[in-house]
Design an enzyme around this catalytic site. Sequence first.
Site, PDB file in Angstrom:
ATOM      1  CG  LEU A 134      61.352 -34.854 118.556  1.00 56.56           C
ATOM      2  CD1 LEU A 134      61.510 -36.366 118.505  1.00 56.56           C
ATOM      3  CD2 LEU A 134      61.707 -34.327 119.945  1.00 56.56           C
ATOM      4  CG  PHE A 167      63.401 -36.243 113.711  1.00 50.63           C
ATOM      5  CD1 PHE A 167      63.308 -37.224 114.686  1.00 50.63           C
ATOM      6  CD2 PHE A 167      64.457 -35.341 113.789  1.00 50.63           C
ATOM      7  CE1 PHE A 167      64.255 -37.315 115.694  1.00 50.63           C
ATOM      8  CE2 PHE A 167      65.399 -35.423 114.792  1.00 50.63           C
ATOM      9  CZ  PHE A 167      65.301 -36.413 115.755  1.00 50.63           C
ATOM     10  N   GLY A 168      60.720 -36.982 109.871  1.00 55.40           N
ATOM     11  CA  GLY A 168      59.548 -36.489 109.132  1.00 55.40           C
ATOM     12  C   GLY A 168      58.399 -37.480 109.134  1.00 55.40           C
ATOM     13  CE1 TYR A 216      53.583 -41.709 114.753  1.00 49.95           C
ATOM     14  CE2 TYR A 216      53.028 -42.400 116.990  1.00 49.95           C
ATOM     15  CZ  TYR A 216      53.900 -41.791 116.096  1.00 49.95           C
ATOM     16  OH  TYR A 216      55.093 -41.284 116.549  1.00 49.95           O
ATOM     17  NE  ARG A 226      52.185 -43.540 127.630  1.00 56.97           N
ATOM     18  CZ  ARG A 226      52.739 -42.768 126.710  1.00 56.97           C
ATOM     19  NH1 ARG A 226      52.753 -41.447 126.852  1.00 56.97           N
ATOM     20  NH2 ARG A 226      53.288 -43.296 125.640  1.00 56.97           N
TER      21      ARG A 226
HETATM   22  P1  NAI Z   1      56.204 -33.226 114.708  1.00 64.07           P
HETATM   23  O1  NAI Z   1      54.831 -33.577 114.255  1.00 64.07           O
HETATM   24  O2  NAI Z   1      56.398 -31.991 115.502  1.00 64.07           O
HETATM   25  O3  NAI Z   1      57.184 -33.167 113.432  1.00 64.07           O
HETATM   26  C1  NAI Z   1      57.018 -33.988 112.318  1.00 64.07           C
HETATM   27  C2  NAI Z   1      57.374 -33.175 111.095  1.00 64.07           C
HETATM   28  O4  NAI Z   1      57.176 -34.005 109.939  1.00 64.07           O
HETATM   29  C3  NAI Z   1      56.491 -31.936 110.911  1.00 64.07           C
HETATM   30  O5  NAI Z   1      57.280 -30.766 110.838  1.00 64.07           O
HETATM   31  C4  NAI Z   1      55.753 -32.195 109.611  1.00 64.07           C
HETATM   32  O6  NAI Z   1      55.557 -31.021 108.820  1.00 64.07           O
HETATM   33  C5  NAI Z   1      56.659 -33.188 108.917  1.00 64.07           C
HETATM   34  N1  NAI Z   1      55.896 -33.986 107.949  1.00 64.07           N
HETATM   35  C6  NAI Z   1      54.676 -34.544 108.121  1.00 64.07           C
HETATM   36  N2  NAI Z   1      54.257 -35.112 106.973  1.00 64.07           N
HETATM   37  C7  NAI Z   1      55.247 -34.910 106.055  1.00 64.07           C
HETATM   38  C8  NAI Z   1      55.403 -35.244 104.697  1.00 64.07           C
HETATM   39  N3  NAI Z   1      54.451 -35.898 104.023  1.00 64.07           N
HETATM   40  N4  NAI Z   1      56.531 -34.869 104.082  1.00 64.07           N
HETATM   41  C9  NAI Z   1      57.511 -34.192 104.745  1.00 64.07           C
HETATM   42  N5  NAI Z   1      57.419 -33.841 106.033  1.00 64.07           N
HETATM   43  C10 NAI Z   1      56.289 -34.197 106.687  1.00 64.07           C
HETATM   44  O7  NAI Z   1      56.754 -34.491 115.506  1.00 64.07           O
HETATM   45  P2  NAI Z   1      57.990 -34.592 116.515  1.00 64.07           P
HETATM   46  O8  NAI Z   1      57.468 -34.639 117.881  1.00 64.07           O
HETATM   47  O9  NAI Z   1      59.012 -33.599 116.135  1.00 64.07           O
HETATM   48  O10 NAI Z   1      58.510 -36.054 116.163  1.00 64.07           O
HETATM   49  C11 NAI Z   1      59.502 -36.270 115.183  1.00 64.07           C
HETATM   50  C12 NAI Z   1      59.508 -37.760 114.835  1.00 64.07           C
HETATM   51  O11 NAI Z   1      59.759 -38.520 116.002  1.00 64.07           O
HETATM   52  C13 NAI Z   1      58.186 -38.263 114.266  1.00 64.07           C
HETATM   53  O12 NAI Z   1      58.453 -39.201 113.247  1.00 64.07           O
HETATM   54  C14 NAI Z   1      57.526 -38.950 115.437  1.00 64.07           C
HETATM   55  O13 NAI Z   1      56.659 -39.993 115.018  1.00 64.07           O
HETATM   56  C15 NAI Z   1      58.730 -39.464 116.206  1.00 64.07           C
HETATM   57  N6  NAI Z   1      58.446 -39.584 117.623  1.00 64.07           N
HETATM   58  C16 NAI Z   1      58.366 -38.466 118.410  1.00 64.07           C
HETATM   59  C17 NAI Z   1      58.125 -38.582 119.756  1.00 64.07           C
HETATM   60  C18 NAI Z   1      58.112 -37.392 120.680  1.00 64.07           C
HETATM   61  O14 NAI Z   1      57.907 -37.593 121.875  1.00 64.07           O
HETATM   62  N7  NAI Z   1      58.323 -36.154 120.207  1.00 64.07           N
HETATM   63  C19 NAI Z   1      57.868 -39.904 120.370  1.00 64.07           C
HETATM   64  C20 NAI Z   1      57.949 -41.002 119.449  1.00 64.07           C
HETATM   65  C21 NAI Z   1      58.239 -40.826 118.128  1.00 64.07           C
HETATM   66  C1  15L Z   2      54.716 -40.373 120.032  1.00 62.54           C
HETATM   67  O1  15L Z   2      55.000 -41.263 119.238  1.00 62.54           O
HETATM   68  C2  15L Z   2      54.363 -39.020 119.578  1.00 62.54           C
HETATM   69  O2  15L Z   2      55.079 -38.649 118.423  1.00 62.54           O
HETATM   70  C3  15L Z   2      54.567 -37.948 120.655  1.00 62.54           C
HETATM   71  O3  15L Z   2      53.865 -36.779 120.233  1.00 62.54           O
HETATM   72  C4  15L Z   2      54.037 -38.424 121.998  1.00 62.54           C
HETATM   73  O4  15L Z   2      52.661 -38.600 121.921  1.00 62.54           O
HETATM   74  C5  15L Z   2      54.712 -39.734 122.363  1.00 62.54           C
HETATM   75  O5  15L Z   2      54.584 -40.698 121.335  1.00 62.54           O
HETATM   76  C6  15L Z   2      54.164 -40.348 123.648  1.00 62.54           C
HETATM   77  O6  15L Z   2      53.778 -41.502 123.631  1.00 62.54           O
HETATM   78  O7  15L Z   2      54.160 -39.657 124.663  1.00 62.54           O
END
Ligand code: NAI
Ligand code: 15L
Length: 267
Positions: free
Chosen positions: A18, A74-75, A139, A177
């Site tokens: 993201l 987002f981190g 999580y 889903r």
């Molecule tokens: P992602 O896993 O691709 O990105 C998360 C980033 O956080 C990574 O680049 C990682 O290096 C960084 N990170 C992890 N631990 C860290 C730390 N200790 N310090 C600094 N940075 C750290 O996840 P994505 O898909 O980009 O999601 C972004 C956010 O949105 C996350 O918080 C995730 O939980 C939330 N989210 C995403 C969803 C999705 O469908 N993509 C759905 C629901 C929530």
């Molecule tokens: C999340 O919270 C995750 O960050 C993403 O990778 C997907 O698994 C998403 O939920 C989901 O429920 O599809």
Amino acid sequence: MTIRTHPRILMTGAAGGLGQAMRSRLAANCEVLRLSDVSPMADAQAGEEVVQADLSDMPAVQKMVDGCQAIVHFGGISVEQPWAPILQANIIGAYNLYEAARVHGVQRVIFASSNHVMGFYRQNEVVDALSPPRPDGLYGLSKAFGEDLSRLYFDRYGIETACVRIGSSFPEPRDRRMLATWLSYDDLHRLITACLTTPVLGHSIIYGTSDNSVGWYDNHLAKHIGFRPQDSSDVFREAIYAKTSAPDLDDPAVQFQGGGFVKIGPL
Ligand code: NAI
Ligand code: 15L
């Protein structure tokens, strides 16, 4: 229309899925976009700053937040994982971020929460912002902690937060889903823009999905944010049905909103 609401916005998780998708889009929301992640990121372009930092490192987080007026957070760990990394990134990391926000006078945070805060509701139930959390794993529990933490920082210090319970934000839905949970990248940007722009955000919970015909989230308590999704998973429905088999209704991954997350374990 995207309005430049804050001179400098910090986006954490900039190296992730993201973060990379929002990097160019969020340039329109500020004069300077500060990008941060523990992993390496592409070099800073005009109007960008890049700060590599671990969220669990308080002095590094203080530096990363200094000079920013708003944060898109987002981190962190983004899927079910063991307790140790979740504790560091999502629990200690969230605390460090809000402490730094308090110290440096940040006014508004967009917190990437998750549908997994509510994962143990069934797929035939509809939840809203007042439904009690039912996390589906460590999580989801860590995201529930982040939501409560942000409420504490709002009640004590007035830092406004939008807890965005993102569904599934990917270029396209991947399974049946996700036809209910999908959030397009453009709609995610619209949602963040709405959260940054609305005059009074307070402490709000909003579900992040596109305008999908099937869904189980009710955003009637977030009307003040003014988010109007413009995309829909409906255009992918036929193709997803063609490439996936009929669901097994005895499978918890089919019964519950959290899908497969409800059976990842042991905790
Ligand atoms: P992602 O896993 O691709 O990105 C998360 C980033 O956080 C990574 O680049 C990682 O290096 C960084 N990170 C992890 N631990 C860290 C730390 N200790 N310090 C600094 N940075 C750290 O996840 P994505 O898909 O980009 O999601 C972004 C956010 O949105 C996350 O918080 C995730 O939980 C939330 N989210 C995403 C969803 C999705 O469908 N993509 C759905 C629901 C929530
Ligand atoms: C999340 O919270 C995750 O960050 C993403 O990778 C997907 O698994 C998403 O939920 C989901 O429920 O599809």
